[in-house]
Design a protein around this motif. Sequence first.
Motif, PDB file in Angstrom:
ATOM      1  N   MET A  83      -3.671   3.894  -2.497  1.00 49.89           N
ATOM      2  CA  MET A  83      -3.793   2.754  -3.316  1.00 49.89           C
ATOM      3  C   MET A  83      -2.714   1.485  -2.859  1.00 49.89           C
ATOM      4  O   MET A  83      -1.981   1.616  -2.284  1.00 49.89           O
ATOM      5  N   VAL A 123       0.877  -1.238   0.021  1.00 51.56           N
ATOM      6  CA  VAL A 123      -0.096  -0.119  -0.053  1.00 51.56           C
ATOM      7  C   VAL A 123       0.866   1.323   0.125  1.00 51.56           C
ATOM      8  O   VAL A 123       1.883   1.540   0.559  1.00 51.56           O
ATOM      9  N   THR A 168      -8.944   6.311  -3.732  1.00 45.71           N
ATOM     10  CA  THR A 168      -8.068   5.452  -4.159  1.00 45.71           C
ATOM     11  C   THR A 168      -8.084   5.432  -5.798  1.00 45.71           C
ATOM     12  O   THR A 168      -8.936   6.445  -6.225  1.00 45.71           O
ATOM     13  N   LEU A 221     -14.079  -0.168  -4.126  1.00 45.25           N
ATOM     14  CA  LEU A 221     -13.156   0.786  -4.421  1.00 45.25           C
ATOM     15  C   LEU A 221     -13.267   1.560  -5.748  1.00 45.25           C
ATOM     16  O   LEU A 221     -12.759   2.712  -5.661  1.00 45.25           O
ATOM     17  N   ALA A 253     -13.045   5.875  -6.736  1.00 46.29           N
ATOM     18  CA  ALA A 253     -11.897   6.161  -7.371  1.00 46.29           C
ATOM     19  C   ALA A 253     -12.311   7.054  -8.655  1.00 46.29           C
ATOM     20  O   ALA A 253     -13.514   7.162  -8.878  1.00 46.29           O
ATOM     21  N   ALA A 287     -10.845   4.533   2.198  1.00 51.15           N
ATOM     22  CA  ALA A 287     -10.984   5.159   0.693  1.00 51.15           C
ATOM     23  C   ALA A 287     -12.268   5.991   0.656  1.00 51.15           C
ATOM     24  O   ALA A 287     -12.052   7.142   0.384  1.00 51.15           O
ATOM     25  N   TYR A 296       0.440   5.322   0.517  1.00 50.49           N
ATOM     26  CA  TYR A 296      -0.756   6.244   1.055  1.00 50.49           C
ATOM     27  C   TYR A 296      -0.096   7.710   1.372  1.00 50.49           C
ATOM     28  O   TYR A 296       0.964   7.850   1.581  1.00 50.49           O
ATOM     29  N   TYR A 336      -9.850  -0.989   4.797  1.00 45.80           N
ATOM     30  CA  TYR A 336      -9.243  -0.019   3.758  1.00 45.80           C
ATOM     31  C   TYR A 336     -10.324   0.594   2.887  1.00 45.80           C
ATOM     32  O   TYR A 336     -10.336   1.893   2.580  1.00 45.80           O
TER      33      TYR A 336
END
Lengths: 292, 497, 281
Positions: free
Chosen positions: B303, B172, B220, B275, B279, B204, B174, B200
């Motif tokens: 991500m 990951v 993300t 996710l 995004a 996000a 970040y 997670y």
Amino acid sequence: MITKKRTPWLFMAPSMLLLLGLVVYPLYFAWKNAFYYWNLTTSPKPLQFIGLENFKNVFKLTPFKASFVNTIALSFSGIFIEFFIGFTIALILSRDYLKTRLFRAIIILPTTIAPVVVGFLFLYLYFPNGGAFDWLLKIIKFPVPAEGLLGSSKTALPSIVFADIWQWTPFFAIVLYAAIISVPIDLLEASEVDGASFFQQIRNIYIPVIKPVASVIVMLQFMRLFNTFDLVYVLTKGGPQTSTRTLSYSLYVEGLNNYNIGLASAFTIVMITIVNVIIGIYVFIFLRKREW
Amino acid sequence: MVLLQTGEESAMKSKNRNVRAVAASVAFSLIGATSLGISNASLAIAADCSTIKLATVGDPYEYSLKEVLPDFTAQTGIKVVEENLSYDALQARLSAAFVSKAPDFDVTTTDAMWIGQYYDNGWIDSLNTYAKASAKDPELNLKDFLPSVLHSISTWRGNLVGLPVAPYAQGVMYRDDVFKKLGIAAPPTTSGDSWSWDKYVATAQKINGKVVNGKKMFGTVIVGQQPVPIVHMYTQLAASKGAMWFKQFPTGTWDFTPTMNSAANQSAAKAYVSLYKAAPKESINYNWFAAGMRFAKGDIGMMYWWSPYFYLVQNNDYMSGKPSSIVGNYKIAALPKEPGVAQTTSIGGWQLTLPSTSACKDNAWKLIKWAASSATQKKMALVTKYGTQFSDFGRKSNLEDPALVKIYPYLPQLEKMLASGNGKNVRPPMPLYPALEGVYGLQLNKILGGADIKKTLADTNSIFSNLLGGNFYMPYKGKSYDDTFANTTALIDSLSQ
Amino acid sequence: MVMVRDRRKFKITKISLYFSLTLITAIFLLPIIMTMLLAFRPTDTNFILPPHLFFKPTLDAARNTILNWGQNGHQILSSLIISTMASFLNLPISFLAAYGLSRYKFKAKNQIMMWYLSLLMAPSVVFVIPYFVLFSKLHIRGSFISLIIVLQTITVPFSIWLMKSFLDEIPVELEEAAKIDGANLFQLIYKITLPLCAPGVIVTSMFSFVFAWNNVTFPLTLSNSGTSTIPIGTLGYFTTSGANWNNIGMTAASAIIPPMFIFLILDRFVVRGLTFGAIKG
């Protein structure tokens, strides 16, 4: 015209033999292998006889339906738009009070380019947040999808059709222009004296004149559109999902990406059948009385 | 009416015609002869093996390897002609060459998942004899590799089939400045149940849409492009949740009954869709590079992705050499874990393999050994043409080298990620993998586009069954190989005597 | 011709039509120009909006692509070889067939003509897969000769149609007169027909050169790195890690210029060439 029995065949023999050889082999190959399971990556020879399984899989495993629908949509929309705009341009070009030589020489240039290169041209113009066409559309407040014109399944296929229209409308324009200028000026002048409006002229003079030419080029261009491969290969590779898959592209994927020769052979047979039916219908309706 | 010509005129005309005809025939015969003669590369490759052909892919290692290749020629006298291809071009080119049994390259770059297909079809050679012969060669030093790396990408059926030149793990990245600004706790550097996939996704979602330092952030970014790239990112998430492709592989007696619609996979698909919702919309078409470099653009909160991006995002664009806006503002963290499920880290990346059609295998082996050696890998890491541009090590000597840790401070973390990975569980390198992957990618992309998860995964399963059945993999009556970690370690030991 | 009812209205019509034509021509010309400009742009001006027409040109792309023999330079030669041979090899065969179709009347003539035409309308992909397998087996996959042979499926039908349309223009009376003078068929063709249709032969070969040059389906699958053509070269710069647009522009420009040049020379025959001779223009 000399009418003889045997000689013409002698003249045509070399070309016919060569072409028959070149064409018969793929057909024979397709028919032979469509009934076997054969994947080139696992074996250099066909594996086992599976009857009509490949044909079933053409419709079950490959995105055949989507490809077929896309191909039809692309062909019909392309042909209509190209013909309509081309005819309009031809009408303008044919006005004898305009000097159009230079315009005609430049307009035809897109048709001289390899379709693959046209694909790159438009890839550049469609580039999200950087391409000129993407930019122009945003200026006129056209709703460009966030993923880009080629990235959204709603706009991808129309974008490909647009690229084809850009390349081949000039073809229609120039060819129809050639037909239109063959109309004798006296005929047009006489119709004006009779009070014919421009649209009446189109219907009664221009359309009949271009019919023989149009019937040939519409067939040629329709089939060209139907077989679209190059543009799809460069612009979208069939994506997003299957929204721009064409029959030719799907066949390519099965045969030369997945190397599934058996399935590709069955697909080939299906596709050739469809193509023959279309050409047959077209020739029968429009061209059967034609003397070449 | 016959055209009349004076005798003189016609004699002149026919003389000119003859000259032109002769000139034309000569020209065409030359061209014809050329076309008949040239049947292969117009680049003259020496018939002996003083020059060998290398196929590379445009991943980061190539940019560094290219710079240090002259050292190989200086050391051995062997010239190397490198041909650099993109991912799909490489795969297409290799498949075409192998399928038509046409000799093309002497050394090829092979992706981790292709080795089953390549080896079982006889396209690449086993390196066992070469390795054994070089057992005492410090350049080879097989034991210097992390066993998990060799196990994940370079061994098949008890054979060493390649030497890693750029292995990858997933972790990951970040934006710790964004996390601090939004008051979000930093993710841990080691995997634990508290850093779950649910957490997670929630993190996000928390970041998504917030404005930080005047920039609108996305939670993300994901890889959505079909048919191949999406599979590489998705399968990490799926494997971490415990989803497997087949009933029994790679250990034990193989059973390739697909298990695509398992509960774990459905859960993974749901998470991936969540996710995607956090995004950028265009990521549904992003490939590996587009997604990874988007993080460098500065509007992504975090991500998970392949380890090369740990250094790639220092640049503002792929190999641009210009620093990005996030330098110094991002950190590396551990992959999320599914509570109650043993963690599986995806290991992938590139290795050099030996095509069976090569006519210069001894020299090819020399290049493979040299490129994967500790010394060369270090040289590659020290190339700075594009800033920090290579840290994809598989060897302990490189991962623990203080000089290299200075440049790439996350190396200890990376070593832990690699050491705990098992690429074979995430993307099983069985011979049908490339075909299955293409199908899988299409289906996953459909799911991102809104298709029903349960139905699509069930469809995937039946398509897989079809493909596997038709290729005699289901039921599998061939030979299995109990591909356990222990067996790989034993192999490495036996090759290092 | 428009009846001049109102002189001013006529002038406005003229001006607006010229304006429309200019706009239309610009639409068809600008994308080509933009791509040519790409070939010489410095990379950071590629995507600046609005597009910059003026910039400091650089030869970097040229040096990396077509001026580099190993990269794209050899592809230009390959394209030349393949297109030239493909278009010339088919001439004798096609000429004979065109002659037979032009000079003789027989029952199946229409069907035969349509059969040739249908070959041009067949999807090329259908040919590519079997030939990929066959040529691989014969170990000639990737050779120039294999590509030239397969391209005959395109050049021969096209040349037959086009040359027939040229032959149709040569009056049969000339040949008949020569026959009366005692010439046999061979002399007839060689001395009378061929010289008269020489322009037609040249035009046909130039058009088939262009079609072979622009063809991508066959080289994409049936050529190897040594025999690939320049349109294929364009594809190589569009990689997964991003595209090198300047290189694409340069190779695209190299692929565009020869056919464009030929079309400009053959301006008079464009209609005939593009419709395979079906329409005289």
